[in-house]
Each structure stands twice: as C-alpha cells, then as structure tokens.
Design a protein around this motif. Structure first.
Motif, PDB file in Angstrom:
ATOM      1  N   THR A   1       0.821  -1.207   0.000  1.00 21.65           N
ATOM      2  CA  THR A   1       0.000   0.000   0.000  1.00 21.65           C
ATOM      3  C   THR A   1       0.860   1.264   0.000  1.00 21.65           C
ATOM      4  O   THR A   1       0.489   2.282  -0.588  1.00 21.65           O
ATOM      5  CB  THR A   1      -0.929   0.012   1.235  1.00 21.65           C
ATOM      6  OG1 THR A   1      -1.726  -1.168   1.197  1.00 21.65           O
ATOM      7  CG2 THR A   1      -1.820   1.232   1.237  1.00 21.65           C
TER       8      THR A   1
ATOM      9  N   GLU B   1      -5.989  11.849   1.953  1.00 17.84           N
ATOM     10  CA  GLU B   1      -7.046  11.400   1.062  1.00 17.84           C
ATOM     11  C   GLU B   1      -7.492  12.551   0.173  1.00 17.84           C
ATOM     12  O   GLU B   1      -7.789  13.648   0.643  1.00 17.84           O
ATOM     13  CB  GLU B   1      -8.236  10.885   1.882  1.00 17.84           C
ATOM     14  CG  GLU B   1      -9.329  10.264   1.028  1.00 17.84           C
ATOM     15  CD  GLU B   1     -10.466   9.689   1.872  1.00 17.84           C
ATOM     16  OE1 GLU B   1     -11.485   9.263   1.290  1.00 17.84           O
ATOM     17  OE2 GLU B   1     -10.331   9.672   3.120  1.00 17.84           O
TER      18      GLU B   1
ATOM     19  N   CYS C   1       0.128   6.800  -3.494  1.00 16.29           N
ATOM     20  CA  CYS C   1       0.165   5.502  -2.802  1.00 16.29           C
ATOM     21  C   CYS C   1      -0.262   4.398  -3.770  1.00 16.29           C
ATOM     22  O   CYS C   1      -1.196   4.565  -4.561  1.00 16.29           O
ATOM     23  CB  CYS C   1      -0.781   5.504  -1.602  1.00 16.29           C
ATOM     24  SG  CYS C   1      -0.533   6.855  -0.438  1.00 16.29           S
TER      25      CYS C   1
ATOM     26  N   ASN D   1      -1.979   1.641  -5.651  1.00 16.59           N
ATOM     27  CA  ASN D   1      -3.326   1.081  -5.774  1.00 16.59           C
ATOM     28  C   ASN D   1      -4.374   1.849  -4.967  1.00 16.59           C
ATOM     29  O   ASN D   1      -5.414   1.309  -4.619  1.00 16.59           O
ATOM     30  CB  ASN D   1      -3.321  -0.401  -5.349  1.00 16.59           C
ATOM     31  CG  ASN D   1      -4.481  -1.170  -5.954  1.00 16.59           C
ATOM     32  OD1 ASN D   1      -4.938  -0.860  -7.054  1.00 16.59           O
ATOM     33  ND2 ASN D   1      -4.964  -2.166  -5.239  1.00 16.59           N
ATOM     34  N   LYS D   2      -4.113   3.153  -4.678  1.00 16.62           N
ATOM     35  CA  LYS D   2      -5.051   3.959  -3.912  1.00 16.62           C
ATOM     36  C   LYS D   2      -5.124   5.361  -4.491  1.00 16.62           C
ATOM     37  O   LYS D   2      -4.211   5.812  -5.185  1.00 16.62           O
ATOM     38  CB  LYS D   2      -4.617   4.039  -2.436  1.00 16.62           C
ATOM     39  CG  LYS D   2      -4.665   2.718  -1.694  1.00 16.62           C
ATOM     40  CD  LYS D   2      -4.278   2.900  -0.237  1.00 16.62           C
ATOM     41  CE  LYS D   2      -5.325   3.703   0.519  1.00 16.62           C
ATOM     42  NZ  LYS D   2      -4.978   3.834   1.966  1.00 16.62           N
ATOM     43  N   ASP D   3      -6.209   6.068  -4.182  1.00 16.68           N
ATOM     44  CA  ASP D   3      -6.349   7.454  -4.619  1.00 16.68           C
ATOM     45  C   ASP D   3      -5.909   8.408  -3.512  1.00 16.68           C
ATOM     46  O   ASP D   3      -6.549   9.423  -3.253  1.00 16.68           O
ATOM     47  CB  ASP D   3      -7.798   7.741  -5.036  1.00 16.68           C
ATOM     48  CG  ASP D   3      -8.803   7.428  -3.948  1.00 16.68           C
ATOM     49  OD1 ASP D   3      -8.410   6.825  -2.939  1.00 16.68           O
ATOM     50  OD2 ASP D   3      -9.980   7.784  -4.115  1.00 16.68           O
ATOM     51  N   ASP D   4      -4.798   8.080  -2.859  1.00 17.66           N
ATOM     52  CA  ASP D   4      -4.273   8.868  -1.740  1.00 17.66           C
ATOM     53  C   ASP D   4      -2.875   9.387  -2.068  1.00 17.66           C
ATOM     54  O   ASP D   4      -2.144   8.813  -2.880  1.00 17.66           O
ATOM     55  CB  ASP D   4      -4.191   8.026  -0.463  1.00 17.66           C
ATOM     56  CG  ASP D   4      -5.565   7.691   0.108  1.00 17.66           C
ATOM     57  OD1 ASP D   4      -6.562   8.239  -0.395  1.00 17.66           O
ATOM     58  OD2 ASP D   4      -5.622   6.867   1.033  1.00 17.66           O
TER      59      ASP D   4
END
Length: 460
Positions: free
Chosen positions: A271, A310, A290, A292-295
């Motif tokens: 992550t 976020e 990050c 595989n995330k929208d962060d």
C-alpha cells in the motif's frame, strides 16, 4: 502435272526467302559512356554507414560528463585542503582529513585517467574520420560525373532552396512576439523561456529504468545542499520502493550513488509503495501516489514513517486519468506532484470535473493536508505534463519526437487561464515521463526514456 506444280511452288518459296533476307536491316549500338561503377557506390555507402556508427553525439557527451565530474571535484578538494590547513591539530583530526583528501585525489586521478584514455581514443577517431571523409568526398565527386542528366544536381539545388526557406521562416517566427505568460506575484519576474539541456545523462543504469524521477530538495537539511535524488520504477514501469541519493551532480552523472538505498518498505508492491513516475522531494519528505489507492503518501526520510492524505471523492487513479498525446498515454500518471517557491502541489483529475485538471496546494505536515483547490478547464488527456513555478500551473503538450510545447498556464492568484504560451522544449527523447521545477536553482528536471535531463528556466 502434279510434279510440275510442286516444283513451281518450291521455287517460289526459295525466291521469297532470299528476298526477305536481302531486305533485313541490322544496327550496331555503341555506348560511348563509361559503365556506372556500382561497386564504388556500394563501397561509399558502407563507409558512410561505418562513419555514422563510429561518430555519435553520445561519445562527445562522455567527455562532457567526465569534465563535469572534474569541475565539481576540484573545488571540493580545494575547500577540504583549506579546512585542513586552518584546523589541523597535528593529531587524529589531521590523519582523518588527510585520508579524506587522499580518497578525493584518487577519484580525481581516476577521472583524469579516464578523460585521457577517452580523449586519445577520440583523437584517433577524429583523424581517421577526417581521412575517410576526404576520400568519400573525392569518390562522390567522381560519381557526380555520371549524372549526365543533372538529376542529382537539381535535387541538391532544391534542398538548398528548402533550407533557405526554412531559415527565412524561422527568422520570421523569431520576430513574431509570442503572447507573454502570466507572471502573477513571482519574485523573479515573468517566465519567458528555457534553455538547455544543461545536463543529459543516463547515470549509473544506462538503458534501464525507462520511467522515473530525479531532482533536488528545495529545502534540504544542513550539509546536504548539493545532494540529488533519483527514483526508478522497478517493475512494469509502475512502482518503486526506494529512493537513491547522490552527494553531488558529478557523482550522479558518473553513477556513484550513496551506498545504501533508502527503502520505503521491504515488500514491493504494498500500500505504501510509490506508484507512477511523478514523485517530488520537499523538506526531507517524499510525496507520491500511494500504490493502488487514490491517496497521497508522504514518506519522512528521517523517521522512515509514512502518512497519507485522502484526495476528494471521484479522484481518478490506477491509470484512469493519465497524461496523454495522440499516439500514447503515460501509464500511472494520474497524480502529478510539483514543487515551487511556496511548497508542494498535487495535480490530478476527478469525475466531477469531467476529466479536466484539478490543482491542490499541499500543506506540509505529518499528516499533510489540502489547503485550497482550483478547477481548470483544460482536459488532462490533452496534456503530457505539468509543473508549477511561482504559484502558476504550466501544462505541456507533445509536438513531435523532438519538441514539446509549454502551451497552457493557470495563475492561482488571479484564476486566469491562457492557452497560447508558446515556449518550446528541445527533447532528448520522444516522451517526457517526469517534469518538475526546482526553485532552489530555477531548473526544470526531466526524466525521459531512462535519461535524466535538466533545463534552465529564464525569468525576465
């Protein structure tokens, strides 16, 4: 009667055959021109191909890299010797300092030896190439004698006319003043142009790591003001789990990094892994998308801890909101991070803004926060890259394999957008995968096809 008739017919046939042979005409064709020397032409083509293979821009750049290394090493040696002269206590300190200076002298000697070997090799190559070019010119002049219909001569005349036309067109374009970019509250004045490249190097991994990022920390810690950093995508051009440092520009160019990479996580990917090539370093912290995330991830280089931010709901990620041009999209460029005189920015896109660029200011902290957001009207997939300078967002687009254009700007102080900036970047490779402005030295840092390139930003 039958016998007489047969005899008459045979006589008539013989007479007709004799008449046909007497009326036959024959001509002798004599070619006064010399036979075209195809073997000579083939030999000339082979020699030209070999010359193009032997003489390349990369060989000249090798000398430039070595000279750049010496240029940065010699002042450092002089400074260390001066410190030793002032502070030598004749005991332990002097021994340690002398060891440091001895190591530096060894490195300088290695640079000089490599430069000597390279220079001698290029001197031989230059001499051989000069002789070869002289021979080629003589052979081509001989071959021109066979151009009796002046086809090649007319072609060369047409090429000269085309060059003159392009030069005339270029002079006309130079005399035409482009629309000036907005300057906002920039203390340096108006952004007018870029020059370069100043640096062009593959570093210690030539031919590897097509995607990546590099640059300097605009707010470095004491003692690391001259350091450079580099991040390379390690698998499928998608993710990375470490950052590599270099103590100076010369060590980066010749490929001598700090021995230990700074790992974000031992497992890759996780992550907290870096996703995509758009990474920036600011005040001892690495900012990136990050995995595989929208962060937004913030990796603290001192404490080795990670905090996240976020982004708004509907933010596109996982290669759904990339930078693009007509022929290609750059994978996992959903987020673009930028630094300027005021800090860190993140550029992205959302479904609510219909795929247009969204710009947010990141407040440094642990964890980081968003202070303000601006919505633009430029479609992200019509843009190949962005960067910030003095609070102004600039966007680039692909012109051709040799040229990129800074065509767009958004001034965060006024909200004014412009689509006719007209500043061009001479590229060293067709695609620019990373582009960022450094306020510490007013340079644009570019990562393109595995190479690190920098350009000088000119302000009025």
């Amino acid at each position: 009667m039958k016998f007489y008739t047969v005899l008459l017919l045979c006589s008539l046939f013989n007479f007709t055959q004799q008449q046909s042979q007497q009326n036959r005409c024959s001509c002798a064709l004599t070619n006064k021109e010399k036979a075209f020397p195809h073997d000579t032409l083939s030999s000339v083509n082979d020699d030209v191909s070999q010359c193009n293979h032997d003489v390349t821009p990369q060989k000249a750049q090798e000398i430039e890299r070595l000279l750049l290394g010496l240029e940065h090493r010699l002042p450092q040696l002089l400074e260390d010797v001066s410190i030793l002269e002032k502070e030598d206590d004749g005991d332990l300190y002097g021994v340690v300092s002398l060891q440091v200076i001895e190591n530096e002298l060894k490195e300088i000697k290695e640079y000089v030896d490599r430069l000597k070997r390279t220079t001698q090799g290029y001197q031989h190559l230059s001499t051989d190439s000069a002789k070869q070019l002289t021979n080629l010119r003589a052979e081509l002049q001989d071959l021109e004698l066979y151009d009796t219909f002046q086809v090649e001569k007319k072609r060369q005349d047409n090429q000269r006319l085309k060059r003159a036309l392009y030069e005339c067109k270029g002079e006309h374009e130079l005399n035409t003043q482009p629309t000036p970019p907005p300057h906002g509250l920039c203390p340096h004045g108006r952004f007018v142009n870029i020059t370069g490249p100043e640096v062009y190097s593959a570093g210690e991994y030539p031919g590897s790591y097509k995607y990546g990022a590099w640059g300097r920390d605009p707010k470095p810690e004491a003692g690391k003001e001259s350091w450079y950093w580099r991040v390379m995508m390690t698998s499928n051009n998608r993710y990375a789990n470490y950052v590599r440092f270099y103590s100076s520009l010369s060590t980066l160019v010749v490929g001598v990094g700090i021995p230990d990479n700074i790992l974000i996580h031992v497992v890759n990917p996780t992550t907290n892994t870096i996703q995509g090539p758009n990474v920036v370093l600011y005040e001892k912290a690495l900012y990136y998308n990050c995995y595989n995330k929208d962060d937004v991830c913030r990796f603290n280089l001192t404490s080795k801890t990670i905090s996240t931010l976020e982004l708004p709901k509907g933010t596109r990620f996982n290669s759904k909101g990339n930078f693009c041009h007509l022929e290609e999209c750059y994978p996992y460029t959903d987020f673009d991070f930028a630094t300027d005189e005021s800090g860190v920015w993140v550029i992205y896109t959302t479904t609510q803004n219909f795929g247009n660029l969204v710009l947010s200011k990141v407040d440094e902290g642990d964890p980081p926060t968003l202070s303000k957001t601006w919505h633009t009207s430029v479609f992200k997939q019509a843009v190949t890259n962005t960067f910030m300078a003095c609070g102004i967002l600039y966007g680039t687009r692909y012109v051709d394999k040799d040229m990129e254009e800074i065509f767009y700007s958004f001034d965060t102080s006024t909200g004014e957008e412009k689509f006719n900036i007209g500043i061009f970047i001479n590229k060293m490779a067709p695609n620019i995968y990373f582009l960022n402005y450094s306020p510490i030295d007013k340079m644009l840092y570019v990562y393109t096809e595995g190479n690190m390139v920098s350009y000088k930003v000119l302000f009025e």
